[in-house]
Structures are given as C-alpha cells and as structure tokens.
Design an enzyme around this catalytic site. Structure first.
Site, mmCIF file in Angstrom:
data_model
loop_
_atom_site.group_PDB
_atom_site.id
_atom_site.type_symbol
_atom_site.label_atom_id
_atom_site.label_comp_id
_atom_site.label_asym_id
_atom_site.label_seq_id
_atom_site.Cartn_x
_atom_site.Cartn_y
_atom_site.Cartn_z
ATOM 1 N N LYS A 33 -62.460 -36.416 -49.103
ATOM 2 C CA LYS A 33 -64.320 -36.265 -49.936
ATOM 3 C C LYS A 33 -64.819 -34.587 -49.866
ATOM 4 O O LYS A 33 -65.408 -34.808 -51.227
ATOM 5 C CB LYS A 33 -64.878 -36.836 -49.243
ATOM 6 C CG LYS A 33 -66.244 -37.781 -49.432
ATOM 7 C CD LYS A 33 -66.590 -38.717 -47.732
ATOM 8 C CE LYS A 33 -66.550 -38.637 -46.497
ATOM 9 N NZ LYS A 33 -67.797 -37.682 -46.103
ATOM 10 N N SER A 34 -64.881 -34.098 -49.610
ATOM 11 C CA SER A 34 -65.138 -32.916 -49.662
ATOM 12 C C SER A 34 -65.066 -31.926 -50.774
ATOM 13 O O SER A 34 -65.752 -31.225 -51.543
ATOM 14 C CB SER A 34 -65.148 -31.417 -48.605
ATOM 15 O OG SER A 34 -65.883 -32.302 -46.993
ATOM 16 N N SER A 65 -73.244 -25.213 -41.603
ATOM 17 C CA SER A 65 -73.377 -26.366 -42.310
ATOM 18 C C SER A 65 -72.525 -26.011 -43.562
ATOM 19 O O SER A 65 -73.398 -24.774 -44.337
ATOM 20 C CB SER A 65 -74.612 -27.174 -42.902
ATOM 21 O OG SER A 65 -74.405 -27.273 -43.481
ATOM 22 N N GLN A 113 -72.687 -28.339 -46.167
ATOM 23 C CA GLN A 113 -73.534 -28.293 -47.589
ATOM 24 C C GLN A 113 -74.787 -27.282 -47.531
ATOM 25 O O GLN A 113 -74.602 -27.453 -48.574
ATOM 26 C CB GLN A 113 -74.256 -29.937 -46.843
ATOM 27 C CG GLN A 113 -72.565 -30.539 -46.501
ATOM 28 C CD GLN A 113 -73.368 -32.232 -45.958
ATOM 29 O OE1 GLN A 113 -74.425 -32.397 -45.355
ATOM 30 N NE2 GLN A 113 -72.414 -33.079 -45.608
ATOM 31 N N ASP A 119 -65.991 -33.835 -37.884
ATOM 32 C CA ASP A 119 -65.718 -34.565 -38.462
ATOM 33 C C ASP A 119 -64.797 -35.663 -37.679
ATOM 34 O O ASP A 119 -64.373 -37.021 -38.087
ATOM 35 C CB ASP A 119 -65.594 -35.048 -39.806
ATOM 36 C CG ASP A 119 -66.745 -34.897 -40.699
ATOM 37 O OD1 ASP A 119 -67.880 -34.685 -39.776
ATOM 38 O OD2 ASP A 119 -66.616 -34.691 -42.260
HETATM 39 C C1 S3P Z 1 -69.397 -31.713 -45.202
HETATM 40 C C2 S3P Z 1 -69.846 -30.989 -44.375
HETATM 41 C C3 S3P Z 1 -69.770 -30.863 -42.928
HETATM 42 C C4 S3P Z 1 -69.101 -32.734 -42.967
HETATM 43 C C5 S3P Z 1 -69.711 -33.643 -43.859
HETATM 44 C C6 S3P Z 1 -68.619 -32.706 -45.061
HETATM 45 C C7 S3P Z 1 -68.962 -31.570 -46.977
HETATM 46 O O1 S3P Z 1 -71.342 -31.487 -42.908
HETATM 47 O O2 S3P Z 1 -69.305 -32.705 -41.119
HETATM 48 O O3 S3P Z 1 -68.879 -34.573 -43.366
HETATM 49 O O4 S3P Z 1 -68.818 -31.669 -47.667
HETATM 50 O O5 S3P Z 1 -69.693 -29.883 -47.134
HETATM 51 P P1 S3P Z 1 -72.448 -30.628 -42.593
HETATM 52 O O6 S3P Z 1 -71.990 -29.347 -43.904
HETATM 53 O O7 S3P Z 1 -74.124 -31.026 -42.134
HETATM 54 O O8 S3P Z 1 -72.325 -29.527 -40.814
#
Ligand code: S3P
Length: 452
Positions: free
Chosen positions: A36-37, A185, A187, A334
């Site tokens: 997914k990421s 994070s 994200q 996760d």
């Molecule tokens: C993700 C980062 C993580 C993870 C999320 C997907 C990403 O979150 O928990 O399911 O794809 O960058 P955070 O950036 O809030 O830690």
C-alpha cells in the site's frame, strides 16, 4: 444467506459479519496484494513525471484507489485494469504542464497517506484545494502536517484550530526548510519532501527515529537530487520533471503479517508467501516473530525498482513472549494489532511500549485491541503507550467488533482461527481498505489443507 465453507461462513459480499471457527490445518501458497505505501508513492510520483509509466501489482485496496481518484480529479490521466487482487495502472504524468485545480472537494476516504502526502504536494501547487475524508480520518491529527508546511510558507488551514480535516490549501511557491520531525512519521516526512520538490531552496529533514523510506528510494530512482546521510535527508528542488518509473509493486508485508502470525500460532500449518516486500524499514515484525521463536524462512531475495523483496515460508511454532519498544516501533507500527494476537498464544508476558502512535490510527488501536481481544478471553492490559499481554491462556470464540479498522478486523480473524468455538466479527467489510481478497485467501489456506 451465509454459506458455510470449512472453517469460514461466507456471507454475501456486502454483508458486514464474518464467522470464523478453528480449522484442522492451514496450508498453501499465497500471492499478496501490492504494498500500500509503495503503491501510493508510485502513483503520486509518476503523476508528476514527464512521461508515461506503468505500475503492475498496484494495491487494490480502497486507500490506494482514493489516491488514484484524487489524482484524476487533479487532471492526471490514469487507466486502471486488472483482477480483484492486483491492478495495473497506465498513467501519463503531468510533467511540465503541472497538475490542474480540482473542480470539487478531494476525498481521501479512510486514507491518511492520501491526505497527508497530497496535502504536502498541493501546498506547493498554484491553485486552491480542499481535501476531506471519512469520519475516522477527520478525527486524525493534521496539525503535524500543517505546522511544517506553514514553516515552508504554506497557506493551509484545518478544522478545530488547524488540527483536523477537512483541509483548505491555497497553493503557492514554498521555501525549503530545515526541520526535525517531532514524531517518526513517514507520511509527514513524505509530505514535506513532496512540497520541497517545488520549493525555493533545499529541504533538510532530520529524523530522531527512522521511518519507512519508500519516498526517498523512489525519488532518487526518478532522478530527484536527494541524499540520505545518517538520520538526515537533503532534497534539492526539481530543475526538470521526474523521470517516470515502471515497476511491479512488491507484496505488502503488512498484509503478509496476518498469515505470518496465523502460520506460527496455528498448530498444523505451512504457508508460502511469494514476492513479499522486505524493505528493512518495514521488517520489524519479522525480527520480533523470530525473537519469539517463529519458524520462518526468507529466500530468493531480490530488488524491484530499488525495493527489496523475497519469498517467506512460515510453519507452526512455539512462541515465547517478548518486549517490543524503542526504534523498532515505526518498523512494525501497523503490525502491532496482529502481533498482540501472537502474544496471546505465546508463553509468558509480552510488553509493547513507546507505541502511543497507535492511539491516532484508524481507531485507537490500544483501546480497540485490548477491548476486542479481552472479549475473546485474553488477559491484556492497556498502557498509555502500549499494552501488556499475558500469553498462554486459551482464546474463546465470542462476538467482536472491527471498530471500522481494517487492521483490527484481520487480526481478529487470525485470533478466530485458534479460539475455541465460533468468533463472529461485526463490520468485517473494512478489510477492503487494504486487503480486498483477505477472506478468499484465508478460505484458500483453510481449504487447501482441508483437502490435503
Ligand atoms: C504510512 C506510514 C505510517 C503507517 C501508515 C502508512 C505511509 O503512518 O502507519 O499505515 O505509507 O507512509 P505514519 O506516517 O503516521 O507513522
């Protein structure tokens, strides 16, 4: 009307309740949905590139489809085809022409990655954007996105004194920053990097604890001037559009984990998982399961577009409890809900600390994991930043609730495989957020062993 299939009752696709019973064996080979990421990043970055790109094994879950819809609304031409488990995207990057202002509010649905990554990108585009999401996403913290973007000069506002979505973004040319991430994070790191691509001057990000590095790997591969040195990342603004990257997305290790845990806790199992992403910023769960005594073998390691992947074989194992805290937490954040299921079956105590981030995920995963596993008879106590699980007590089937959290529903299904009697899970459809074929894959493993 529910249909009985070995250990699973399969309701019609729209029904929201699943019933799971222990099954005699769990065996077979599975193909995972794309990560997914990596899928989010592949479609966002290729949308900015100067030419056409092809993405195979694009994650079919609702989160990544929300990103595709938002990008289409921003003028990117994306064709999608494929099977329920795997999609192929053909897209024409906006390149020099740039993205277009969307004619309506963008909807990230349940996906924080969509909202935060696009939030960073849109802050640097010369038009107005409004982005919202479902009730869960509208309750998740967005101040952590707004603050660094404002330091770059962004005009971005959110509901609740700039704490929550919907977000309103009046895009403009930003300035690079030198910023230390207050929370580990990926994200937020990625949002700042996306904003930095179109800024005046360099962007430097310092990470106290490293998080997943898919954005950095892909940006470098696509020709961006990005360097990682120790815990710092330095990015120069783009002088020409990114070079498109074609890739076949590796299987999602977060999705694989439900079957890694099912394989180790089930008394009669052998599961082969093909083409699973093993980026070291994501493999904390493998390290912890091995430390607990899991019989797990990794082979055929290789690279796809600078992302490592491998095949994994997992078998029934005797687990012992462990301690999980510190820098490993972002590498398995996760996976903690399903790790808690493994800990219920393990001998002895497991303690998870330093994982307060679980409270701001799709549900408050400390509260929901504790409440739902307690209903199954687990002895599990919440901590402000984690949980303590006293393993080795039998789980007993009961009625449980997903709290509309995809990771919780799949974790509860795994628990149901070893709980005595029937486990009924309410709001089970939310597995579609990341793993639409989860139930079929589980059914296949139960079925192939049952048949053998
Ligand atoms: C993700 C980062 C993580 C993870 C999320 C997907 C990403 O979150 O928990 O399911 O794809 O960058 P955070 O950036 O809030 O830690």
């Amino acid at each position: 009307m529910a249909e009985q299939f070995l250990g699973l009752k399969l309701p019609s696709p729209r029904a929201e309740i699943r019933t799971i019973k222990p099954c005699p064996t769990l065996q077979g080979e599975i193909i995972l949905p794309g990560d997914k990421s990596i899928s989010h990043r592949a479609v966002i970055l290729n949308s900015l590139a100067r030419d056409r790109a092809r993405i195979d094994n694009f994650a079919p879950g609702k989160d990544c489809l929300a990103t595709v819809r938002c990008l289409r609304a921003l003028g990117v031409k994306i064709d999608r085809k494929g099977s329920p488990n795997s999609h192929t995207l053909l897209l024409s990057g906006a390149g020099e022409d740039g993205l277009e202002e969307a004619s309506n509010v963008l909807d990230a649905q349940n996906s924080a990655t969509t909202m935060r990554l696009l939030g960073g990108l849109l802050a640097s585009q010369p038009f107005l954007s409004v982005i919202t999401g479902d009730a869960s996403l509208r309750n998740r913290p967005m101040g952590r996105l707004i603050e660094p973007l404002r330091l770059m000069g962004a005009e971005i506002w959110g509901r609740g004194k700039d704490s929550f979505a919907p977000l309103v973004i009046k895009g403009k040319r930003l300035c690079g920053i030198d910023f230390t991430l207050p929370v580990p994070s990926a994200q937020i790191k990625s949002a700042i990097l996306l904003a930095g691509l179109f800024a005046h001057g360099n962007t430097v990000i310092h990470q106290r604890v490293p998080s997943r590095d898919h954005t950095e790997r892909m940006l470098r591969r696509m020709g961006a001037s990005l360097e990682s040195q120790g815990s710092s990342i330095s990015l120069l603004p783009l002088s020409s559009p990114l070079i498109p990257v074609n890739l076949c997305v590796p299987g999602d290790i977060s999705s694989a984990t439900y079957f890694l845990v099912a394989g180790v806790i089930h008394p009669n199992s052998r599961i082969v998982i093909r083409d699973c992403g093993i980026n070291p910023t994501r493999t904390g769960i493998i390290d912890v399961l091995l430390a607990m005594g899991a019989r797990l073998k990794i082979s055929n390691e290789r690279l796809e577009a600078d992302e490592p992947l491998a095949d994994i074989v997992v078998e029934s194992s005797e687990l012992t409890g462990t301690e999980v805290s510190g820098n490993i937490i972002p590498r398995l954040i996760d996976e903690i809900p399903v790790l808690a299921v493994a800990a219920c079956v393990a001998k002895g105590k497991t303690v998870v600390r330093g994982a307060g981030e679980l409270r701001v995920k799709e549900s408050d995963r400390i509260a929901t994991v504790v409440s739902e596993l307690s209903r199954l008879g687990a002895k599990i106590e919440p901590l402000p930043d984690g949980m303590v699980i006293y393993g080795g007590r039998p789980l007993l089937g009961a009625e449980v609730d997903s709290h509309f959290d995809h990771r919780l529903v799949m974790s509860l299904a795994v628990a149901g495989l070893v709980a005595k009697g029937e486990t009924t899970i309410k709001h089970a459809h939310v597995a579609q957020v990341s793993y639409p074929t989860f139930w079929q894959t589980l059914e296949q493993l139960i079925g192939s062993l049952g048949a053998g």
